[in-house]
Motif scaffolding. Sequence first.
Motif, PDB file in Angstrom:
ATOM      1  N   TYR A  95       6.838  -2.877   4.200  1.00 42.03           N
ATOM      2  CA  TYR A  95       7.198  -1.703   3.405  1.00 42.03           C
ATOM      3  C   TYR A  95       7.432  -2.055   1.941  1.00 42.03           C
ATOM      4  CZ  TYR A  95       9.624   2.461   1.809  1.00 42.03           C
ATOM      5  OH  TYR A  95      10.001   3.578   1.108  1.00 42.03           O
ATOM      6  N   ASN A  96       8.028  -3.203   1.686  1.00 40.89           N
ATOM      7  CA  ASN A  96       8.266  -3.619   0.308  1.00 40.89           C
ATOM      8  C   ASN A  96       8.339  -5.143   0.229  1.00 40.89           C
ATOM      9  OD1 ASN A  96      10.917  -4.435   1.018  1.00 40.89           O
ATOM     10  ND2 ASN A  96      11.725  -2.398   0.558  1.00 40.89           N
ATOM     11  N   GLU A  97       8.430  -5.661  -0.975  1.00 43.61           N
ATOM     12  CA  GLU A  97       8.440  -7.112  -1.186  1.00 43.61           C
ATOM     13  C   GLU A  97       9.672  -7.777  -0.596  1.00 43.61           C
ATOM     14  OE1 GLU A  97       7.549  -8.394  -5.199  1.00 43.61           O
ATOM     15  OE2 GLU A  97       5.994  -6.868  -5.394  1.00 43.61           O
ATOM     16  N   SER A  98      10.783  -7.092  -0.612  1.00 41.15           N
ATOM     17  CA  SER A  98      12.016  -7.651  -0.059  1.00 41.15           C
ATOM     18  C   SER A  98      11.889  -7.877   1.446  1.00 41.15           C
ATOM     19  CB  SER A  98      13.190  -6.709  -0.362  1.00 41.15           C
ATOM     20  OG  SER A  98      14.352  -7.171   0.266  1.00 41.15           O
ATOM     21  N   TYR A  99      11.363  -6.890   2.159  1.00 40.15           N
ATOM     22  CA  TYR A  99      11.175  -7.037   3.610  1.00 40.15           C
ATOM     23  C   TYR A  99      10.155  -8.138   3.900  1.00 40.15           C
ATOM     24  CZ  TYR A  99      13.572  -2.511   4.057  1.00 40.15           C
ATOM     25  OH  TYR A  99      14.470  -1.479   4.000  1.00 40.15           O
ATOM     26  N   ALA A 100       9.109  -8.203   3.095  1.00 38.79           N
ATOM     27  CA  ALA A 100       8.105  -9.253   3.281  1.00 38.79           C
ATOM     28  C   ALA A 100       8.740 -10.631   3.093  1.00 38.79           C
ATOM     29  CB  ALA A 100       6.949  -9.058   2.309  1.00 38.79           C
ATOM     30  N   ALA A 101       9.560 -10.770   2.082  1.00 42.21           N
ATOM     31  CA  ALA A 101      10.218 -12.054   1.830  1.00 42.21           C
ATOM     32  C   ALA A 101      11.129 -12.442   2.987  1.00 42.21           C
ATOM     33  CB  ALA A 101      11.015 -11.987   0.526  1.00 42.21           C
TER      34      ALA A 101
ATOM     35  N   LYS B  64      -6.396  -1.462  19.735  1.00 42.77           N
ATOM     36  CA  LYS B  64      -6.588  -0.776  18.452  1.00 42.77           C
ATOM     37  C   LYS B  64      -6.071   0.651  18.536  1.00 42.77           C
ATOM     38  CE  LYS B  64     -10.004   0.584  14.972  1.00 42.77           C
ATOM     39  NZ  LYS B  64      -9.198   1.683  14.533  1.00 42.77           N
ATOM     40  N   TYR B  65      -6.332   1.329  19.623  1.00 40.75           N
ATOM     41  CA  TYR B  65      -5.844   2.699  19.810  1.00 40.75           C
ATOM     42  C   TYR B  65      -4.317   2.735  19.691  1.00 40.75           C
ATOM     43  CZ  TYR B  65      -4.293   6.827  22.367  1.00 40.75           C
ATOM     44  OH  TYR B  65      -3.642   7.970  22.749  1.00 40.75           O
ATOM     45  N   TYR B  66      -3.634   1.851  20.397  1.00 44.15           N
ATOM     46  CA  TYR B  66      -2.167   1.829  20.368  1.00 44.15           C
ATOM     47  C   TYR B  66      -1.638   1.424  18.996  1.00 44.15           C
ATOM     48  CZ  TYR B  66      -2.490   2.020  25.481  1.00 44.15           C
ATOM     49  OH  TYR B  66      -2.767   2.385  26.767  1.00 44.15           O
ATOM     50  N   LEU B  67      -2.245   0.406  18.390  1.00 43.87           N
ATOM     51  CA  LEU B  67      -1.781  -0.052  17.080  1.00 43.87           C
ATOM     52  C   LEU B  67      -2.025   0.998  16.001  1.00 43.87           C
ATOM     53  CD1 LEU B  67      -2.872  -3.793  17.258  1.00 43.87           C
ATOM     54  CD2 LEU B  67      -0.516  -2.916  17.242  1.00 43.87           C
ATOM     55  N   ASP B  68      -3.155   1.708  16.077  1.00 43.24           N
ATOM     56  CA  ASP B  68      -3.424   2.783  15.118  1.00 43.24           C
ATOM     57  C   ASP B  68      -2.381   3.889  15.239  1.00 43.24           C
ATOM     58  OD1 ASP B  68      -5.665   1.450  14.177  1.00 43.24           O
ATOM     59  OD2 ASP B  68      -7.113   2.793  15.139  1.00 43.24           O
ATOM     60  N   TRP B  69      -2.037   4.233  16.472  1.00 43.51           N
ATOM     61  CA  TRP B  69      -1.025   5.271  16.716  1.00 43.51           C
ATOM     62  C   TRP B  69       0.311   4.853  16.109  1.00 43.51           C
ATOM     63  CZ3 TRP B  69       3.711   5.590  19.010  1.00 43.51           C
ATOM     64  CH2 TRP B  69       4.196   6.877  19.293  1.00 43.51           C
TER      65      TRP B  69
ATOM     66  N   TRP C  87      10.086  -1.819   9.192  1.00 45.97           N
ATOM     67  CA  TRP C  87       9.932  -2.618   7.984  1.00 45.97           C
ATOM     68  C   TRP C  87       8.510  -3.102   7.778  1.00 45.97           C
ATOM     69  CZ3 TRP C  87      14.879  -6.142   7.664  1.00 45.97           C
ATOM     70  CH2 TRP C  87      15.989  -5.327   7.467  1.00 45.97           C
ATOM     71  N   PHE C  88       7.673  -3.011   8.835  1.00 45.10           N
ATOM     72  CA  PHE C  88       6.268  -3.374   8.660  1.00 45.10           C
ATOM     73  C   PHE C  88       5.403  -2.597   9.636  1.00 45.10           C
ATOM     74  CE2 PHE C  88       7.751  -6.417  11.813  1.00 45.10           C
ATOM     75  CZ  PHE C  88       6.691  -6.555  12.695  1.00 45.10           C
ATOM     76  N   ALA C  89       4.139  -2.487   9.269  1.00 45.01           N
ATOM     77  CA  ALA C  89       3.140  -1.832  10.114  1.00 45.01           C
ATOM     78  C   ALA C  89       2.021  -2.833  10.366  1.00 45.01           C
ATOM     79  CB  ALA C  89       2.586  -0.586   9.420  1.00 45.01           C
TER      80      ALA C  89
ATOM     81  N   ARG D   5       3.761   4.905   9.004  1.00 40.21           N
ATOM     82  CA  ARG D   5       3.448   5.350   7.637  1.00 40.21           C
ATOM     83  C   ARG D   5       4.007   6.747   7.353  1.00 40.21           C
ATOM     84  NH1 ARG D   5       0.712   1.687   4.787  1.00 40.21           N
ATOM     85  NH2 ARG D   5      -0.418   0.093   5.919  1.00 40.21           N
ATOM     86  N   LEU D   6       4.056   7.599   8.364  1.00 41.54           N
ATOM     87  CA  LEU D   6       4.686   8.913   8.187  1.00 41.54           C
ATOM     88  C   LEU D   6       6.173   8.759   7.876  1.00 41.54           C
ATOM     89  CD1 LEU D   6       2.961  11.020  10.987  1.00 41.54           C
ATOM     90  CD2 LEU D   6       2.710  11.295   8.507  1.00 41.54           C
ATOM     91  N   LYS D   7       6.826   7.820   8.552  1.00 43.39           N
ATOM     92  CA  LYS D   7       8.244   7.557   8.263  1.00 43.39           C
ATOM     93  C   LYS D   7       8.396   7.018   6.841  1.00 43.39           C
ATOM     94  CE  LYS D   7      10.157   6.887  12.838  1.00 43.39           C
ATOM     95  NZ  LYS D   7      10.941   6.016  13.712  1.00 43.39           N
ATOM     96  N   TRP D   8       7.487   6.132   6.427  1.00 41.93           N
ATOM     97  CA  TRP D   8       7.562   5.585   5.080  1.00 41.93           C
ATOM     98  C   TRP D   8       7.401   6.686   4.038  1.00 41.93           C
ATOM     99  CZ3 TRP D   8       4.031   0.611   5.353  1.00 41.93           C
ATOM    100  CH2 TRP D   8       4.686  -0.368   6.123  1.00 41.93           C
ATOM    101  N   GLU D   9       6.502   7.614   4.269  1.00 42.82           N
ATOM    102  CA  GLU D   9       6.285   8.697   3.311  1.00 42.82           C
ATOM    103  C   GLU D   9       7.519   9.577   3.184  1.00 42.82           C
ATOM    104  OE1 GLU D   9       2.740  10.677   4.598  1.00 42.82           O
ATOM    105  OE2 GLU D   9       1.513   8.902   4.262  1.00 42.82           O
TER     106      GLU D   9
END
Length: 134
Positions: free
Chosen positions: A79-85, A116-121, A38-40, A127-131
Amino acid sequence: KANCSSYEEKDVNNQLYLSRHVHEAFDGINTVPTKTPWFAIHVLSYDENKVDCPKIGPDAIVESPFIKRQRCNVLICFYNESYAADYAKYLRNDSTQLDATTYCMDLYFEDAKKAKYYLDWKEQKTRLKWEGRN
């Protein structure tokens, strides 16, 4: 934790201290049937200079309440406003809301470059799942 070798999996820079509820949203464990996070977390910058940050855990009251860590400035991207809320209330009080789905905050690690390496991965995987959902 990012799926890496067993050595990397145990690396403290590959660990975030999240509540179970938030951890499940971060990894997509509780998002049936898609299993989509639900978030990255996107790393904006990091600093290799060590700064004082609050200790977490039972030893925080022993000796100093601070420990030296390196800072990562990150975006929490929902991912979207609902998840953010639904999940923004679980972010730390020092988080800054930038728009309806994005917050900015600092995270602290022993080695910010490794973190940073782990978080970027993990962000790339998310984001691939989101796409794939679009």
